[in-house]
Structures are given as structure tokens and as C-alpha cells.
Design an enzyme around this catalytic site. Structure first.
Site, PDB file in Angstrom:
ATOM      1  N   ALA A   1       0.841  -1.193   0.000  1.00  0.00           N
ATOM      2  CA  ALA A   1       0.000   0.000   0.000  1.00  0.00           C
ATOM      3  C   ALA A   1       0.878   1.244   0.000  1.00  0.00           C
ATOM      4  O   ALA A   1       1.658   1.469   0.928  1.00  0.00           O
ATOM      5  CB  ALA A   1      -0.910   0.001   1.225  1.00  0.00           C
TER       6      ALA A   1
ATOM      7  N   GLN B   1      -0.284  -1.153  -5.221  1.00  0.00           N
ATOM      8  CA  GLN B   1      -1.542  -0.770  -4.580  1.00  0.00           C
ATOM      9  C   GLN B   1      -1.415   0.658  -4.065  1.00  0.00           C
ATOM     10  O   GLN B   1      -0.419   0.990  -3.406  1.00  0.00           O
ATOM     11  CB  GLN B   1      -1.841  -1.719  -3.415  1.00  0.00           C
ATOM     12  CG  GLN B   1      -3.183  -1.456  -2.723  1.00  0.00           C
ATOM     13  CD  GLN B   1      -3.322  -2.283  -1.464  1.00  0.00           C
ATOM     14  OE1 GLN B   1      -2.681  -1.994  -0.437  1.00  0.00           O
ATOM     15  NE2 GLN B   1      -4.134  -3.331  -1.508  1.00  0.00           N
TER      16      GLN B   1
ATOM     17  N   TYR C   1      -9.576   1.348   5.940  1.00  0.00           N
ATOM     18  CA  TYR C   1      -8.938   2.579   5.504  1.00  0.00           C
ATOM     19  C   TYR C   1      -9.968   3.500   4.848  1.00  0.00           C
ATOM     20  O   TYR C   1     -11.164   3.215   4.852  1.00  0.00           O
ATOM     21  CB  TYR C   1      -7.729   2.259   4.626  1.00  0.00           C
ATOM     22  CG  TYR C   1      -6.683   1.462   5.368  1.00  0.00           C
ATOM     23  CD1 TYR C   1      -6.204   1.890   6.610  1.00  0.00           C
ATOM     24  CD2 TYR C   1      -6.189   0.265   4.862  1.00  0.00           C
ATOM     25  CE1 TYR C   1      -5.260   1.155   7.311  1.00  0.00           C
ATOM     26  CE2 TYR C   1      -5.245  -0.484   5.565  1.00  0.00           C
ATOM     27  CZ  TYR C   1      -4.790  -0.030   6.788  1.00  0.00           C
ATOM     28  OH  TYR C   1      -3.858  -0.758   7.498  1.00  0.00           O
TER      29      TYR C   1
END
Length: 354
Positions: A57, A99, A180
Site C-alpha cells: 500500500a 496498490q 482505511y
């Protein structure tokens, strides 16, 4: 041929097998800039034979980081640092994916191996954002996002997608999972807005779908766009599989090619029935009812187990996380276990089981 090692073409990109390395945060970057650790960590998984190697991420803005040590993609320096890593992954036959994410109300914490606690201002912490001023457990309350915040986050995702493309990635994944920011808009547990972005499901999906649309403006139709979702919050009254099916139908119409079906992360008190393949049943439902390719993830560790998930139609691909940390060469070992002939890197050929 083993289903696990059958190639799969998505748009213009062909995966040599159905094995994906999950995006796994390393919390090891000064100023969000990838370095030697990432080259070795990600490069070894490409050498190890995975079909997709997904970079962790990567925050679309400084305030979108989970921790101060997160990888970032909000400036050109960060993109340039990722360029040789993406090239190395592609050189060894894997699809280079990344990502992009915004941590929302779960941002501003220490790395897990530094305690994982929310950071105070004196420790370098920052004001977090969310759809509503509802905290995650004992974390500080986020600031409820205003129109200017929504516009900025939408533009941040678009700009990060453009940087991912310029850095040489040929697969992009958007993070709509694990509590998130974008997941927190979807769940009624964290979104109590009374405007066009809150209330009924259609409104709660609005902002995440706007972000997808903004990304698709710069990410080519010829390259795969994946979305990771939490298919359930595992909490009564929260986000659930029925909502996930409807979201995935909408994501498909927006040009999303594959759903990466995870779960949980939004509620700290959720009771999750952990076990081998505990999320594959929901993945199968999304695949069947939303008619979209799906990645199964979650405690998939054994080659026979992974093969079973694919052969029984529960998913189109499998994604491994902790097992890939334990064994970067899992795909090569899985091929031997399943009796599948695959190429080893020339440098390692002498060690290939006969």
C-alpha cells in the site's frame, strides 16, 4: 496443466500463473521513498516465480500514510525510486503491480514493530480524516471530510495512478479494504454523513466510485485495474457480502477488471472466524453473482489448497501474504509439489528438483 500454473490474460497483460504476492506493508521507507530493502524484498518474489508481485500500500498523500515509515507515491521522487524495482519484477516474468491507498482514520500510527500505537503530535502524528468524526477504537477522532478534502483525495489518487504508470507498473490496485479511508465511506459503522456521501448504500458507494472513475481517467483501459475490498466487516449492521456484491457490480461498470476479496479491518472488536481459506466462500459468491474475476486471499498456504480454490471455481487467482514472507520461492516449490514443469532462473537452475 495445473490450474494454479495456467496463464491468464487480463486486458493486454498476461500473467504466467495464478499466484499473486499480496501487497504487504514493510514500514521501511524514509520520506516514502523505496530503497534497497524493497528491491531485494520484491525482487526475490519475482525471482521466486510469482505471476504478480504487488508493491505494498503506497500512500497517495502524506496524511494518507498509516505510519511515518510508509511507502508513498505522492511525488515524482518516490515514483523514480520505484522505476528500477518495477523493471526488475518485469524482467523475471512477473506482472509488476502496485496498490495505492489512503489510511483515513487509521492513519498516524507507529509501525507495528515500533508499538503500533496512535502517534501524538509530539511524536510526529497528524490530524486524520474520515467520512465522519468517528474514531477507530481508541484512536483519536478523525476530522469529517469537507468538499475540499474530497476533491483533494480524489485528485491525489488520480495523480498517484499517473505516477504508477510512469514508473513502469502494468497493474494497479486501489485499496477499498481493511478500514482505511475508502472502506470507511462504504461501511454504515463508520459513515454517518447526512449529505450525498452518506446514508443509503448508493450514497455510501458514491465517493469510492468517484475515486475509481478519476483513476480510470489516467490509467489506460489496456492495463488491468484491480480493487481490494473488505467483503464483510464481520459485525452485525456493518458492511456485508450482499453490499459487496452490489459494489462489485458497480465497479465492473466503472472499468475494474478484478476484485481482490479480503475482509475485516474496520471494527477493532470484530470476531473473525480465522482459518485456512476463511474468505474464499465470500470470494466465490462475488465471482458468481457480480460476474467478475476474483482473487482469493487469506491463510492460503498449501499448493493443493490453492489448486482446490481455483479448480472448484471459488476464485480465478490466489494471493499469498505471510506464506510469501516465509518462502519467497513458494511458486517454484508449489510447481514441484503439483508436478508442474516451470522454468527456474538460469542462475538457480542447478538447484531445480529433478
Amino acid at each position: 496443466m495445473s490450474r494454479l500454473f495456467e496463464p491468464m490474460t487480463i486486458q493486454s497483460v498476461t500473467l504466467k500463473n495464478r499466484i499473486c504476492v499480496s501487497p504487504m506493508c514493510q514500514y521501511s521507507t524514509p520520506d516514502g521513498v523505496a530503497g534497497d530493502w524493497h528491491m531485494v524484498h520484491l525482487g526475490s518474489r519475482a525471482v521466486g516465480g510469482a505471476g504478480v508481485v504487488m508493491v505494498e500500500a503506497s500512500a497517495v498523500s502524506p496524511e494518507g500514510r498509516i505510519t511515518p515509515d510508509d511507502l508513498g507515491l505522492w511525488n515524482d521522487r518516490q515514483a523514480e525510486a520505484l522505476r528500477p524495482i518495477a523493471a526488475f519484477i518485469r524482467r523475471f516474468g512477473a506482472v509488476a503491480g502496485i496498490q495505492i491507498a489512503h489510511a483515513g482514520r487509521k492513519a498516524s500510527t507507529a509501525a507495528p514493530f515500533k508499538g503500533g500505537h496512535p502517534l501524538s503530535p509530539s511524536e510526529g502524528g497528524w490530524q486524520t480524516l474520515g467520512p465522519s468524526a468517528l474514531p477507530f477504537g481508541h484512536y483519536p477522532s478523525p476530522r469529517s471530510m469537507e468538499k475540499t478534502d474530497l476533491d483533494k483525495v480524489r485528485n491525489d489518487f488520480r495523480a498517484s495512478a499517473q505516477r504508477a504508470l510512469s514508473a513502469g507498473f502494468n497493474l494497479l490496485e486501489l485499496h477499498l479494504a481493511h478500514g482505511y479511508l475508502l472502506h470507511s465511506f462504504l461501511s454504515p459503522l463508520s459513515n454517518r454523513r447526512t449529505d450525498a456521501y452518506g446514508g443509503p448504500l448508493e450514497n455510501r458507494m458514491r465517493f469510492p466510485l468517484e475515486v475509481v472513475r478519476a483513476v480510470r481517467e489516467v490509467w489506460p483501459d489496456s492495463l488491468p485495474l484491480w480493487v481490494r475490498i473488505s467483503s464483510t466487516d464481520w459485525v452485525p449492521g456493518g458492511w456485508d457480502p450482499e453490499m459487496s456484491v452490489e459494489l462489485c457490480r458497480r465497479l465492473k461498470t466503472e472499468g475494474v477488471d478484478v476484485i481482490d476479496a479480503s475482509s475485516g479491518g474496520l471494527a477493532p472488536d470484530a470476531v473473525i472466524p480465522l482459518g485456512p481459506g476463511y474468505q474464499t466462500g465470500i470470494a466465490a459468491r462475488i465471482r458468481r453473482e457480480a460476474d467478475i474475476p476474483v482473487v482469493a486471499v487469506g491463510m492460503i498456504t498449501d499448493p493443493v489448497q490453492a489448486e482446490h480454490v481455483l479448480v472448484t471455481g471459488q476464485a480465478d487467482l490466489v494471493s499469498l501474504a505471510r506464506e510469501m514472507l516465509r518462502d519467497p520461492y513458494w511458486p517454484l516449490h508449489a510447481a514441484h509439489r503439483l508436478g508442474q514443469a516451470v522454468d527456474w532462473p538460469d542462475q538457480y537452475e542447478r538447484a531445480k528438483p529433478r
